[in-house]
Scaffold this active site. Structure first.
Site, PDB file in Angstrom:
ATOM      1  CG  ASN A   1      -0.207   0.127   2.526  1.00  0.00           C
ATOM      2  OD1 ASN A   1       0.839  -0.497   2.722  1.00  0.00           O
ATOM      3  ND2 ASN A   1      -0.728   0.913   3.429  1.00  0.00           N
TER       4      ASN A   1
ATOM      5  CE  LYS B   1       6.221  -5.526   3.081  1.00  0.00           C
ATOM      6  NZ  LYS B   1       5.185  -6.328   3.708  1.00  0.00           N
TER       7      LYS B   1
END
Lengths: 315, 315
Positions: free
Chosen positions: B15, B216
């Site tokens: 985002n 990640k």
């Protein structure tokens, strides 16, 4: 001569990564890359500090197809972003392949890919009059769709429709300090992939991307100059520079002065095709630095550095 | 505490780069990236040494569509290559955006993207039992075509067909030395993009790619640990960790010990969704290093570092 190890910048043609022919799978590309990197490993083992610049022609061509075919589902990416994307992909292939080959050769040297922006002049005339062919041949219907989107499409020497874009002159390598630090520490740095991502400095916004591509040999020449490299090697698919290329009397040249190279270039003696810009990139580097430039085919790289192959250009 | 500047590793959620919604143009992504990077610039100006890890979910989703739709013209790329390709593209967007913001803030600090390989275990059970959804929802016909190619497709929580792949645990960051050298010199390094390219060591061949993706946040936790970072910040789209998330009695937690976080996780108090793995990544880092981890939303990053927002996890 500096007191530390000498530095060489190597410009790798697209043929170092993609085998001949328009289409190649990624497995072909990995295999071909592994087979191609001998000269880099040889120079690394000899103790040279190295920076590697690679082209991206076949890969960006594939990406343009993917972006165009899928455009109704996902918006196409601008050219600068495609350069960054292929620099990540090809950098990965090269860094892994070089490192594996170094380990087999008993060398512990490290390899890194640095995503590189290259500064161009937004008023460069090449940007308003695009002439650089990129991508694969496109069918007529797709050519028309590209033109409706504001892209320029021309027929190339083979009569195929292809996109043409601006190819401005590289002025400076934006990540130079970072690349230099790593090279000085003995890291083999892969930089300016695909010629680097063209950017300019907007006085208000800062760095801004440009929808263009930079010639990788010219970018490599600027990098060699700014790094103070003693040697600049352009690795391509021809063994040397030839006078009267393509004529019955064509002659292989083992050495050239910058002035001789200029005369050949001005009189058309380098022939049509990609050799003239390579010679110009080499001459520019040689004139500005007093260094030595070599143009040869990939497989003869280490012989050429030892004066046994290719064409050496010096002041 | 070390005698030099302290080091923080920041994990940026998807985002941070893509605005909400399934599809976004690259102009949207650049604009959103510029607006998102405030906390990174604030920490840089405060003198922290920084390493930034970013996700690639929406971008790799777009690339999978492009590869699939164009497959009759150009062979699809393996997942590891797509991670490298999106790491180049997103790294470029972030490095340019951070640098422009740093200059406006009067900072001359440099930024670099390093293409990163992450070592995984080829026998990791996650590779034989893929469960990680990647890419956008695909129509039924395309799902069938993917399955014919040997890919796994499942229905996600919304009932959409999506590819699932293995997500093995990251064991080591292959380019650690290079990243550490740059971070120590004050360069803001963008590394492990998209979780890093998963590789393993083949005794005969050397490094070899794996068709998988690494989470990640887990890659960032390993990087934070190996860099000896004092601070690990996971920036996402929720302001803090909540107990009894999604229940009428949900409670915002300003601090948690690693043990408390374990209990919440084991009892399902973190709810379904992406918070549990983030908390696990933070706890793993905290336990192994004694450092401080923070989970917060992007816009509250700097407040959270100053203890005024988010959830801090410590031993």
């Amino acid at each position: 001569m500096s007191d530390g190890p000498r530095t060489a910048v190597l410009a790798l043609g697209g043929n170092a990564i993609s085998p001949p022919g328009e289409r190649s799978s990624i497995a072909d590309q990995f295999r071909h890359t592994r087979d191609s990197l001998g000269p880099i490993v040889d120079l690394a083992v000899e103790g040279w500090n190295l920076c590697v610049v690679h082209g991206n022609g076949p890969q960006v061509g594939d990406e343009l197809v993917r972006n165009e075919v899928a455009r109704s589902e996902v918006a196409p990416l601008p050219l600068g972003v495609l350069v960054a994307n292929t620099a990540g992909w090809i950098g990965y292939m090269i860094q892994q392949s070089i490192e594996n080959a170094l380990r087999k050769a008993g060398s512990g040297r490290r390899v890194a890919t640095v995503i590189t922006q290259v500064v161009v002049d937004p008023a460069d005339p090449a940007l308003s009059a695009p002439t650089k062919f990129i991508g694969h041949a496109v069918p007529e219907a797709r050519a028309a769709a590209l033109e409706r989107d504001g892209h320029t499409v021309r027929r190339d020497a083979r009569g195929n429709h292809r996109r043409v874009v601006g190819s401005p002159a590289p002025l400076a390598i934006h990540e130079l300090d970072i690349i230099r630090d790593l090279v000085k520490r003995g890291v083999i740095v892969i930089a300016c992939g695909g010629g680097g991502i063209p950017v300019y400095r907007d006085p208000r916004l800062g760095l801004e991307g440009v929808d263009a591509v930079v010639d990788k040999d010219f970018a490599a020449a600027v990098l060699a100059r700014e790094l103070g490299a003693e040697l600049f090697v352009i690795l391509t698919d021809v063994d040397a520079v030839y006078a009267d290329w393509g004529q019955p009397n064509q002659r292989r040249l083992t050495s050239l002065t910058a002035d001789q190279a200029d005369v050949l270039d001005r009189t058309g003696g380098l022939g049509e095709g990609s050799m003239a810009p390579k010679v110009r990139a080499a001459v520019d580097y040689v004139r500005r630095t007093g260094g030595r430039a070599i143009i040869t085919e990939l497989s003869r790289g280490i012989d050429a550095v030892h004066g046994k192959a290719g064409t050496t250009i010096a002041r």
